[in-house]
Structure formats: structure tokens, C-alpha cells
Design a protein around this motif. Structure first.
Motif, PDB file in Angstrom:
ATOM      1  N   SER A  95     -16.992 -17.013 -21.230  1.00  0.00           N
ATOM      2  CA  SER A  95     -17.461 -18.327 -21.701  1.00  0.00           C
ATOM      3  C   SER A  95     -18.905 -18.165 -22.162  1.00  0.00           C
ATOM      4  CB  SER A  95     -17.405 -19.358 -20.579  1.00  0.00           C
ATOM      5  OG  SER A  95     -16.124 -19.419 -20.026  1.00  0.00           O
ATOM      6  N   ASP A  96     -19.173 -18.504 -23.405  1.00  0.00           N
ATOM      7  CA  ASP A  96     -20.555 -18.467 -23.903  1.00  0.00           C
ATOM      8  C   ASP A  96     -20.795 -19.719 -24.736  1.00  0.00           C
ATOM      9  OD1 ASP A  96     -19.242 -17.978 -26.245  1.00  0.00           O
ATOM     10  OD2 ASP A  96     -19.962 -15.937 -26.505  1.00  0.00           O
ATOM     11  N   ALA A  97     -21.928 -19.732 -25.459  1.00  0.00           N
ATOM     12  CA  ALA A  97     -22.312 -20.935 -26.200  1.00  0.00           C
ATOM     13  C   ALA A  97     -21.282 -21.289 -27.273  1.00  0.00           C
ATOM     14  CB  ALA A  97     -23.681 -20.704 -26.840  1.00  0.00           C
ATOM     15  N   THR A  98     -20.540 -20.283 -27.750  1.00  0.00           N
ATOM     16  CA  THR A  98     -19.565 -20.552 -28.824  1.00  0.00           C
ATOM     17  C   THR A  98     -18.205 -21.016 -28.278  1.00  0.00           C
ATOM     18  OG1 THR A  98     -18.831 -18.265 -28.808  1.00  0.00           O
ATOM     19  CG2 THR A  98     -20.623 -18.805 -30.308  1.00  0.00           C
ATOM     20  N   GLY A  99     -18.007 -20.917 -26.990  1.00  0.00           N
ATOM     21  CA  GLY A  99     -16.726 -21.350 -26.409  1.00  0.00           C
ATOM     22  C   GLY A  99     -16.149 -20.306 -25.461  1.00  0.00           C
TER      23      GLY A  99
ATOM     24  N   SER B  52     -13.291 -17.178 -24.719  1.00  0.00           N
ATOM     25  CA  SER B  52     -12.337 -16.209 -25.282  1.00  0.00           C
ATOM     26  C   SER B  52     -11.685 -15.454 -24.131  1.00  0.00           C
ATOM     27  CB  SER B  52     -13.050 -15.243 -26.239  1.00  0.00           C
ATOM     28  OG  SER B  52     -14.070 -14.567 -25.554  1.00  0.00           O
TER      29      SER B  52
ATOM     30  N   ALA C 217     -19.205 -10.818 -27.547  1.00  0.00           N
ATOM     31  CA  ALA C 217     -20.092 -11.953 -27.244  1.00  0.00           C
ATOM     32  C   ALA C 217     -21.527 -11.452 -27.377  1.00  0.00           C
ATOM     33  CB  ALA C 217     -19.828 -12.474 -25.832  1.00  0.00           C
TER      34      ALA C 217
END
Lengths: 285, 174
Positions: free
Chosen positions: A238-242, A244, A261
Motif C-alpha cells: 500500500s502506497d500513495a498510489t493505492g 498492489s 513502488a
């Protein structure tokens, strides 16, 4: 000649009413054993025998014994004997199974996870040399033996020709030999105990030029058995883009994956319903 | 013209023969009644759908036995039976063909109790109290005619598309 008028009357009545011939069948016959049927009367008659696997017709002399060779009574069950001259007379008798010669033994399953309650079961049927189910009670011993655990034995009496057991699987992965024994007869089956679901999943990871590389510690079940290769481990980043997700199979006890990421990410791991630790990786410098 | 008539006649005979066979099969099937009680089945519990399947297949098996033993043909035995049950039934038919005997089992009533259903559902044992009229024929002549009550111990296992009879053994009592 006649002892009394009563015996004379009985004799006359019998001459009038009693059948011309009579059959006397054996009280019990064991499969494959020779047997005989006695007859009364005089003269010629036709003898019929019908039973499982047998249908015989032969001419006989009344008053003589009819021999039944063992091959005519190999199948257990009900037999009908009919004797016909001017009239027909009939009688039935049963053939029972001989002593046990083989065991039909079925074990389930062929692969079982360790430490599961009532996961292993076996059913055994004793049969004689003619494939008749032996219904007389017999004691069958079941034994489960594996390399890293003491053997488990259980003796069970057959009921209606069947004995069975059900037990938990052992704690160690590996082959288990299961035997069913009845006297000198032994039947062996094998099953494979495999590791159960992963337990205490731990991951470690590092950032590389291409992203984040994560891998598990050796994946064990709760009893310490290494889970089989191919067990799927799911990594989620989970990162700032969503979010995966990557699925990776266990290979030589370890699952490894690369996650794209660039920023800071939180990585979690799971297998089935089992969750592992959470890993925080900083962003690319 | 004559050719056409002969062909029509042959066709009609073939249709009639097929119809007779179907009707005979239908009559044999309807001559068998099976009641099944699985309340005491164990260790595995019998599901209603499985019970209906067993009832259907066991009934079909007995209709097949009746057809095979009366017509002295092996065809009806292909399918519903395997193992020793199939073997002795086929032996009986072959033996009857040699001796010229046949049997008619009519008006069949089977009261069946499931006494064992294996933990994995791959074998079951039934106790069948069967009542039927047994007639034995030597050629066309009846030599025996009796209403009988016979107790059978039965083992059934699942086949590809139905439950099949693996063991069928008459016993004096359960």
C-alpha cells in the motif's frame, strides 16, 4: 404286522397324504465344502438345485443321498433344492462364508494435513476365498505407523462384516503406513501427511533499483513442518498510489516477490486466512 | 410393391418387438418396490438426496436381476452390478442356460435398512428384507412356486453415474 390299529390308520393316512418323496437339507453348509441332501421314497426323480451361481438338474434315485460337491456351493446365500417325481417337494438351506482369506481395506484420504481432527479413516471387510463377505464377527487390528511418532493401534470387532476407524492425523509431515490385520492376513496402505496451513508468517524486504524485493522467512505450519512448495503467499503493498498485490509460490520453503513502488510503502503478507507481519519501507532516495 | 410391403412388415415387427421389450422392462421395473430407512446409518449421515439415489438404483438392480434370471440373458446385469455380485449373478444365468432352468421373481417388496455408511461415503451396507413370489421353471414347466421372504446383506459403492451393487448375500437372519 401292525402293532396297533392306530399305527395302521396312521400308515394308511400317510400313504394317502404324505408326499411320495422328501428332501432333508443340511442345517448349515460352509462355502466350498462338500454337502449332501438325503431323500426318502423309492424310484426315480429329478433333482434341481438353484442358488447363487448354481443351477443344476440331475436324475436321482429316491432314498439315496444327493451329493453336492463344494464347487456347487461356493457362493454364500440361499439355495433352493427341489425334488420332483409324481409331485415336487422343496427345501431351502443357507451356505455361509468360509474363514476369512482376504481383506478389502479402503483408507481416506491419500494426502492429509497434519494435526487435523478425524481426518483419517479406514474401512475393512473380510472376505473368504470365494469372495463371500464374512459376516461372523472377527477382530481386525488397525495400525498407523510413521517415522517420527509412536505407532497407533486399534482393534475393532467387525459388525455385519465391517470394521472401521477414524482418527486425527499426526503432527509430523511425511508418509504414514496404515495396516489392517486379521490373523495372518495383512493389508497395507500408505498416506502422506503434509504440512498444514502456514503459521507465524514473517517477511523481510529491501528497496532495490527496480522496486522493493520482499521474501518470507522459511514458511512453516504451526507444528513446525515446512509447507509444501507451491503454497501461495500473497504480498500486498500500500502506497500513495493505492494497493498492489502479488501472489508468489513457496519454493524451497521461501516465497519471494518484487513490488513496483517508488514511494514509501507498507507491505503485508498473507496465506489463506493467515496474516503475517507488516513491513514499512521508505521511499526511493 | 411386394418389396415395399415386406419392408413395411419387417419395420412393423421391429417396432413391435422394441415396444414389447420396453413394456416388459417397464413392467419389470414397476414390479419392484423398495422402501429405504437410513435413520440408523452411520458413521456418516445419509443425505435425503443420496437416499433417493440409492433407492432408485437398488430398485433398478432388482428389476435387472428379475429380467436376467427370467430371460437367461446377461445384458441386464451389465451396469448395476460389479465385483462378486456381478460374478455370481452371471454364473447363475450361464448355469441356468446350461440346465434349461429359469426363475421368475415377481411382486417384489424390499424393506431396506442402511446399517453402515462409511465416513467418506464410498461404501454402504444395507439390510434388505425382500418378499417376492419365486417361480422356478424347467423349460416351460413350473416346478416350484412359493412366496418367499429372503434377507439380503448388500454392499453398494458409487459408480460413474449410479450406485452399484458389489455384494448381495442372502442370510438366514440379520
Amino acid at each position: 404286522m401292525w402293532r396297533s390299529p392306530i399305527s395302521l390308520v396312521i400308515s394308511l393316512v400317510c400313504v394317502a397324504l404324505c408326499p411320495a418323496q422328501e428332501l432333508r437339507v443340511p442345517a448349515s453348509v460352509t462355502a466350498g465344502d462338500d454337502a449332501s441332501i438325503s431323500t426318502t421314497g423309492s424310484g426315480k426323480a429329478t433333482f434341481y438345485l438353484l442358488g447363487p451361481g448354481a443351477s443344476r438338474k440331475s436324475d436321482v434315485n429316491l432314498g439315496e443321498e444327493i451329493r453336492l460337491p463344494g464347487k456347487d456351493v461356493q457362493h454364500a446365500g440361499e439355495y433352493v433344492a427341489v425334488l420332483c417325481s409324481s409331485t415336487c417337494d422343496s427345501a431351502t438351506f443357507y451356505v455361509s462364508a468360509a474363514k476369512p482369506m482376504t481383506l478389502a481395506f479402503v483408507v481416506h484420504p491419500s494426502r492429509v494435513p497434519v494435526a487435523e481432527n478425524e481426518a483419517v479413516s479406514g474401512v475393512a471387510f473380510p472376505f473368504d476365498q470365494y469372495d463371500n463377505l464374512v459376516l461372523a464377527p472377527e477382530t481386525i487390528s488397525f495400525q498407523l505407523a510413521s517415522k517420527n511418532a509412536p505407532a497407533i493401534s486399534k482393534a475393532t470387532r467387525t459388525e455385519d462384516g465391517v470394521a472401521w476407524f477414524r482418527t486425527a492425523s499426526g503432527k509430523s509431515a511425511g508418509p504414514v503406513q496404515i495396516t489392517a490385520s486379521l490373523g495372518d492376513i495383512t493389508e497395507k496402505r500408505a498416506l502422506q501427511q503434509v504440512a498444514s496451513d502456514p503459521c507465524n508468517l514473517r517477511i523481510k524486504g529491501e528497496r532495490t533499483a527496480k522496486g522493493i524485493v520482499v521474501e518470507t522467512d522459511p514458511v512453516h505450519d504451526c507444528a513446525g513442518n515446512v509447507v509444501p512448495d507451491g503454497t501461495i503467499i500473497t504480498f500486498t503493498a500500500s502506497d500513495a498510489t493505492g494497493k498492489s498485490t502479488v501472489d508468489a509460490p513457496v519454493k524451497a520453503g521461501i516465497a519471494k516477490a518484487q513490488i513496483d513502488a517508488s514511494g514509501p510503502a507498507v507491505i503485508t503478507v498473507a496465506s489463506g486466512i493467515v496474516m503475517g507481519n507488516e513491513l514499512r519501507i521508505g521511499g526511493q532516495q | 410393391m411386394n418389396r415395399a410391403i415386406r419392408f413395411s412388415m419387417r419395420l412393423m415387427l421391429a417396432v413391435l418387438a422394441s415396444l414389447a421389450f420396453v413394456l416388459a422392462s417397464y413392467a419389470a421395473d414397476n414390479d419392484v418396490r423398495v422402501e429405504i430407512n437410513s435413520e440408523k446409518a452411520g458413521p456418516r449421515q445419509m443425505e435425503p438426496l443420496s437416499e433417493r439415489g440409492i433407492q432408485r438404483d437398488y430398485r433398478a438392480a432388482w428389476a435387472s436381476i428379475a429380467r436376467a434370471l427370467e430371460s437367461n440373458t446377461l445384458d441386464p446385469l451389465n451396469g448395476p452390478f460389479v465385483g462378486s455380485a456381478e460374478q455370481w449373478l452371471k454364473d447363475t444365468v450361464l448355469s441356468q442356460q446350461r440346465s434349461g432352468l429359469s426363475q421368475r421373481l415377481s411382486d417384489q417388496n424390499h424393506k431396506v435398512e442402511t446399517v453402515f455408511y462409511s465416513p467418506e461415503g464410498d461404501v454402504m451396507e444395507l439390510h434388505d428384507t425382500a418378499e417376492y413370489q419365486l417361480q422356478i421353471f424347467d423349460g416351460g414347466k413350473a416346478i416350484h412356486d412359493e412366496h418367499v421372504v429372503v434377507r439380503y446383506v448388500v454392499l453398494m459403492t458409487p459408480g460413474a453415474d449410479r450406485w452399484v451393487v458389489r455384494e448381495l448375500q442372502a442370510v438366514p437372519h440379520f
